[in-house]
Design an enzyme around this catalytic site. Sequence first.
Site, mmCIF file in Angstrom:
data_model
loop_
_atom_site.group_PDB
_atom_site.id
_atom_site.type_symbol
_atom_site.label_atom_id
_atom_site.label_comp_id
_atom_site.label_asym_id
_atom_site.label_seq_id
_atom_site.Cartn_x
_atom_site.Cartn_y
_atom_site.Cartn_z
ATOM 1 N N GLU A 18 0.836 -1.214 0.000
ATOM 2 C CA GLU A 18 0.000 0.000 0.000
ATOM 3 C C GLU A 18 0.870 1.263 0.000
ATOM 4 O O GLU A 18 2.067 1.203 0.291
ATOM 5 C CB GLU A 18 -0.906 -0.009 1.233
ATOM 6 C CG GLU A 18 -0.125 -0.131 2.533
ATOM 7 C CD GLU A 18 -0.876 0.402 3.739
ATOM 8 O OE1 GLU A 18 -1.413 1.526 3.657
ATOM 9 O OE2 GLU A 18 -0.902 -0.289 4.771
ATOM 10 N N LYS A 150 -4.388 -2.681 13.877
ATOM 11 C CA LYS A 150 -3.848 -1.468 14.499
ATOM 12 C C LYS A 150 -4.355 -1.374 15.927
ATOM 13 O O LYS A 150 -5.554 -1.387 16.160
ATOM 14 C CB LYS A 150 -4.318 -0.225 13.742
ATOM 15 C CG LYS A 150 -3.803 -0.111 12.331
ATOM 16 C CD LYS A 150 -4.139 1.243 11.729
ATOM 17 C CE LYS A 150 -5.618 1.500 11.630
ATOM 18 N NZ LYS A 150 -5.941 2.748 10.900
HETATM 19 N N1 PSU Z 1 -1.320 0.867 10.017
HETATM 20 C C1 PSU Z 1 -0.217 1.635 10.142
HETATM 21 N N2 PSU Z 1 -0.086 2.743 9.393
HETATM 22 C C2 PSU Z 1 -1.060 3.103 8.525
HETATM 23 C C3 PSU Z 1 -2.214 2.280 8.373
HETATM 24 C C4 PSU Z 1 -2.296 1.181 9.145
HETATM 25 O O1 PSU Z 1 0.656 1.339 10.923
HETATM 26 O O2 PSU Z 1 -0.902 4.139 7.873
HETATM 27 C C5 PSU Z 1 -3.262 2.641 7.358
HETATM 28 C C6 PSU Z 1 -3.483 1.471 6.401
HETATM 29 O O3 PSU Z 1 -3.377 1.972 5.100
HETATM 30 C C7 PSU Z 1 -4.902 1.046 6.683
HETATM 31 C C8 PSU Z 1 -5.520 2.359 7.069
HETATM 32 O O4 PSU Z 1 -5.512 0.464 5.564
HETATM 33 O O5 PSU Z 1 -4.539 2.924 7.912
HETATM 34 C C9 PSU Z 1 -6.873 2.229 7.715
HETATM 35 O O6 PSU Z 1 -7.359 3.513 7.945
HETATM 36 P P1 PSU Z 1 -8.855 3.764 8.432
HETATM 37 O O7 PSU Z 1 -8.930 3.210 9.817
HETATM 38 O O8 PSU Z 1 -9.025 5.260 8.381
HETATM 39 O O9 PSU Z 1 -9.722 3.033 7.471
#
Ligand code: PSU
Length: 287
Positions: A18, A150
């Site tokens: 990504e 996360k």
């Molecule tokens: N985990 C990390 N850094 C990030 C992300 C996840 O350590 O930048 C990003 C990934 O791209 C994941 C996104 O798909 O956060 C999810 O964001 P949200 O919760 O806003 O959907």
Amino acid sequence: MIELAEEVREARAVVALETTLIAHGFPPGEGTAVGLEAERAVREAGAAPATIGVLDGKIRVGLSADELGRFDESARKAGPRDLAACAVQNAVGATTVGGTLAVCRTAGIRFVGTGGIGGVHRGFPHPPDVSADLGELARTQALVVSAGIKSLLDVAATMEALETLGVPVLGFRTDELPLFYSAHGGPRVPARVETATEAAAVAASHWELGRGGLLLAQPPPTSLEEVEPLLEAALAEAERQHVRGQAVTPFVLAFLHERSGGRTLAANRELVVANARLAAEVAVASS
Ligand code: PSU
Ligand code: MN
């Protein structure tokens, strides 16, 4: 609208990476180096890296080093809902895991390496924030390697959501779901695998059943303890500053990186590269 790089078109084993973590997951200027390191790890393991992002009106699968450098903090965060608008409006779109999976489905890519996937946010349903990563994972035949979910999210609720969606969570040489920065303390995983070959076999069999995505959770190479108090402070500060929606993750990561004296940054970088490498090993074992 989707354009595959030559290296990706010709490879037998491909790993998608990504661009959100490159643009928004690391301090300005550092993301590109992490992206390049992850690509190197994929190649060393015998696969081709397909870093995905929206650039110059196209969804690009496989980027040059210069192109990767254009995914800086000014890039839009591109989840599945954002891909089309970014492409048509000529914006730089840094794909999340969900956005990446949406592209993989069309491009036929089966393996993805990342840091941590999104999920159910703490405090659900106030706000009712559930990452699009989950829906895309459920409907895409792909295996995503991450250090779990996360940990700024509600990890237990996210595990339940994955069960509801029928997404297998495989622990790589662990019985516990890693908590992104920490190897321990997470819920039990429903299944454990010992090798990349075993993970590949489970994925193949899951797909033979006509099912969608799988999560392969690998403990971070350096396990940090005591991150939870910092995380809580970061989330409280985000709340105080009315940071919402897509902006929450980058805000929290930056806060942690600063308050931990760079320890979370180093751990994050290491785990992203380790996950890219494992994703490549599974891709090669599947080819
Ligand atoms: N985990 C990390 N850094 C990030 C992300 C996840 O350590 O930048 C990003 C990934 O791209 C994941 C996104 O798909 O956060 C999810 O964001 P949200 O919760 O806003 O959907
Ligand atoms: Mn979200």
